[in-house]
Design an enzyme around this catalytic site. Structure first.
Site, PDB file in Angstrom:
ATOM      1  N   ASP A  49       0.862  -1.172   0.000  1.00 19.24           N
ATOM      2  CA  ASP A  49       0.000   0.000   0.000  1.00 19.24           C
ATOM      3  C   ASP A  49       0.903   1.228   0.000  1.00 19.24           C
ATOM      4  O   ASP A  49       2.083   1.165   0.337  1.00 19.24           O
ATOM      5  CB  ASP A  49      -0.932  -0.017   1.208  1.00 19.24           C
ATOM      6  CG  ASP A  49      -2.206   0.776   0.959  1.00 19.24           C
ATOM      7  OD1 ASP A  49      -2.215   1.641   0.055  1.00 19.24           O
ATOM      8  OD2 ASP A  49      -3.197   0.557   1.679  1.00 19.24           O
ATOM      9  N   TRP A  50       0.325   2.348  -0.360  1.00 19.30           N
ATOM     10  CA  TRP A  50       1.107   3.545  -0.664  1.00 19.30           C
ATOM     11  C   TRP A  50       1.813   4.134   0.572  1.00 19.30           C
ATOM     12  O   TRP A  50       1.238   4.252   1.646  1.00 19.30           O
ATOM     13  CB  TRP A  50       0.183   4.589  -1.284  1.00 19.30           C
ATOM     14  CG  TRP A  50       0.238   4.670  -2.785  1.00 19.30           C
ATOM     15  CD1 TRP A  50       0.354   5.807  -3.521  1.00 19.30           C
ATOM     16  CD2 TRP A  50       0.184   3.603  -3.743  1.00 19.30           C
ATOM     17  NE1 TRP A  50       0.373   5.509  -4.864  1.00 19.30           N
ATOM     18  CE2 TRP A  50       0.269   4.180  -5.030  1.00 19.30           C
ATOM     19  CE3 TRP A  50       0.080   2.229  -3.645  1.00 19.30           C
ATOM     20  CZ2 TRP A  50       0.256   3.430  -6.198  1.00 19.30           C
ATOM     21  CZ3 TRP A  50       0.060   1.462  -4.801  1.00 19.30           C
ATOM     22  CH2 TRP A  50       0.155   2.062  -6.054  1.00 19.30           C
TER      23      TRP A  50
END
Length: 679
Positions: A238-239
């Site tokens: 995830d970012w």
């Protein structure tokens, strides 16, 4: 552009190995981290991860997509995932996945960061709207459909792996979960997305599971995902905060850090140079990504016309989905559908009646060219045939009440917005109070007190408690966040041009006391086996509206439940058949749901568990026989001592009906015991 089963293609594997062997270590490591945003001409950005130009290996170009291709101006905004879960219609979801895939591919992207398939443990979760519901069977079937549709054009990325369902502490929280609960409740939809859906990529969650961050969780990534399930795609973080280390992530199977190199890049290059990370691990990660680029032909032109973005076909699909996702929760005295010929003046009440309310403004936010509000939908449907007045506020004065009192019908549009729920940090986060605001409750009660024909259109992304105002109104339609064409769909439903067929994908409780605890403050939480309808069945409580519930403008009868066999072995698929008849006055669709019991099990199981479902459209008086397949292996439980799936020698009662609390038909299925089955 459709995906092939490249994992078994010897020619493809030889080409992948050859390409990886030709790369320098710098080229290989560079591909394991994103290289930042790619600005778009009309605003917004896509996100890139590099290829190797000299070898003809294209980059990944990514966009979010739970309800539409988020950064693309004019891309179609569909109803949110929870709404689409309420359709219980995998065929429709496959078409939506394909539409999003087309719009991304023609816009220059090739990786869609969707679908969200986390199990909704509690409706307070801020991103409830992004997922499909609270049950693994429903999640699994909808996920497979979306992935199959999208991957005709781009790579799909089911997320967030795993046990991710709290927003406000999502970056730090450690979820303690026993292995049986993890395997049976929080992982099955991911396995199905990979095994049946052929998902090309998986995105990890921010949270930890049993003391290890998801992005460096060896059990989740190496043992289960890549070894047990045989996943041959790639794993991305995830970012920003989804990667927590260089060594732990690389050694545990995180292939791609997004959106930029924090722990990979130069740090990973140094770790390879000093022997902390074996170059073979880098080769494996890069090989996984190259394999998918070749399988999906990312170096080839899409052949699509740019006009598909927000085009008429996709807008019509969004309108169809919005109508199919609406759940009719109450309809006293058959108030709906409204008879337009018997009306001269209606009043539409509430700020949200003329507000573009499509969902969270976090990473799933979209940029449609227009949004049809409920007020606009009603006005455009009738023009001057009916006087449609709007009271565009949520606090009513005596003059407003007089207008309401004299109307033929009152439509109150209210609910939740992005100010109430959404992605943590960049949005509203978790929603601890499941009721409406005092102002919106009073709006409903004031309208209902002054006009007995009061209809509520309720918007939101999850369960809403409503006991204090539900008895006051005649009809209630839950429309979720219905997308940019939602206003037209709502008008279609109100006046009978469409027949509600949605079913709740989550349980609507009477209050917080009917739910397991939701703790978005502590950094150590425990998830147990029971939530949603399973939890209420276990403790013997009646919800406001049960899982799977939804009314229609027509009526249905189901009969003649029978199975293709009464005794089954591991590996068998038993086919259950049910006759469904439309016994009412209008065409409509019914969702036949199949639940199974585990009476006599050696371990604690749910009272009833959804085993399968199907949606069928019928004309008045028409009867169809529907078939629902059930894989016997899915009845197994995970034995934590043996580390294996076990089928018990049980006599299962299998029920058929139209919700988890309306199951008039039953039959028996004897299962032969076996240890070590595949599930």
């Amino acid at each position: 552009m459709a995906c092939s089963d490249g994992g078994n293609d010897n020619g493809l594997e030889a080409r992948v190995k050859s390409l990886v062997a030709q790369m320098t270590i710098e080229e290989k490591v560079a591909q394991m981290a994103g290289d930042g945003p790619i600005p778009l001409a009309k605003g917004g950005v896509l996100w890139g991860a590099p290829g190797v130009e000299r070898l003809g290996i294209p980059p990944f170009i990514m966009a979010d997509g739970p309800r539409g291709v988020s950064p693309i101006q004019g891309a179609t905004t569909f109803p949110v995932g929870m709404a689409r879960g309420a359709t219980w219609d995998p065929a429709l979801e496959r078409r939506i996945g394909a539409a999003m895939g087309r719009e991304l591919r023609v816009s220059g992207g090739n990786v869609l960061l969707a679908p969200t398939i986390n199990n909704l443990r509690h409706p307070s979760w801020g991103r409830s709207q992004e997922t499909y519901g609270e049950d693994v069977q429903l999640l699994s079937q909808m996920a497979v459909a979306f992935i199959q549709g999208a991957q005709q054009y781009v790579l799909a990325t089911p997320k967030h792996y795993a046990a991710n369902s709290i927003e406000d502490t999502r970056f730090q929280v450690d979820v303690t979960i026993d292995e049986r609960t993890l395997r049976e409740i929080y992982l099955p939809q991911f396995r199905t997305a990979i095994i049946e859906g052929g998902a090309a990529a998986v995105m990890t969650g921010y949270n930890s599971v049993n003391g290890q961050f998801c992005g460096e969780n060896e059990q989740l990534l190496k043992q289960i995902l890549k070894t047990e399930w045989g996943f041959n795609g790639f794993v991305m973080s995830d970012w920003v905060f989804g990667t927590q280390s260089t060594l732990g992530s690389a050694r545990s199977g995180l292939d791609l850090e997004m959106p930029l190199a924090r722990f990979y890049g130069d740090n990973l290059l140094a770790a390879v140079a000093d022997g902390s990370v074996a170059e073979s691990l880098v080769d494996e990660a890069v090989g996984r990504m190259v394999r998918k680029k070749l399988e999906f032909g990312l170096d080839q032109s899409s052949g699509l016309d740019a006009g598909v973005v927000g085009g008429e076909e996709h807008l019509a699909l969004a309108r169809e989905a919005a109508a199919a996702s609406a759940v009719l929760l109450k309809n006293d005295a058959d108030t709906l559908p409204l008879n337009a010929s018997a009306l001269s003046r209606i009043v539409v009440v509430g700020v949200l009646a003329d507000t573009a309310n499509t969902g969270d403004r976090g990473s799933s936010n979209t940029r449609p060219d227009f949004v049809v509000t409920p007020l606009q939908g009603v006005q455009q449907l009738f023009g001057d045939a009916i006087t449609v007045e709007h009271i565009g506020k949520d606090v009513l004065d005596p003059a407003d009440l007089e207008r309401i009192e004299s109307a033929d019908a009152v439509i109150v549009v209210t609910g939740l917005t992005a100010e109430d729920e959404g992605e943590g940090l960049i949005g509203a986060g978790d929603r601890l109070d499941l009721g409406l605001s005092r102002e919106r409750v009073q709006l409903i009660r004031d309208a209902a007190a002054n006009n007995e024909r009061t209809i509520v259109i309720l918007q939101g992304g999850s369960a809403i408690t409503m006991g204090e105002w539900l008895p006051d109104i005649e009809a209630l339609l839950m429309v979720w966040y219905p997308g940019q064409m939602g206003g037209y769909a709502i008008a279609d439903l109100l006046f009978g041009r469409a027949n509600p067929s949605g079913k709740l994908p989550i349980t609507f409780p009477t209050g917080q006391d009917q739910l397991p605890p939701f703790d978005n403050q502590s950094l150590l939480v425990t998830y147990d086996y029971f939530h949603g309808y399973r939890y209420l069945d276990r403790i013997g409580l009646t919800p406001e509206f049960p899982f799977g519930f939804g009314l229609s403008y027509t009526s249905f009868a189901i009969d003649n439940l029978n199975a293709s066999r009464s005794r089954a072995n591991a590996g068998d698929v038993v086919r259950f058949r049910v006759d469904v008849t439309n016994t009412g006055p209008a065409p409509g669709a019914e969702v036949v749901q199949l639940y199974v019991s585990y009476t006599g099990s050696a371990v604690e199981r749910t009272e009833l568990e959804l085993a399968g479902f199907t949606k069928v459209m019928l004309d008045p008086g028409e009867t169809k026989t529907v078939e629902i397949p059930v894989a016997v292996n899915n009845l197994a439980y995970y034995d934590v001592t043996q580390k294996a799936w076990v089928l018990e020698a049980l006599r299962h009662t299998v029920y058929a009906g139209t919700s988890s609390r309306d199951l008039p038909l039953s039959t028996l299925l004897d299962v032969v015991a076996k240890q070590g089955v595949s599930r």
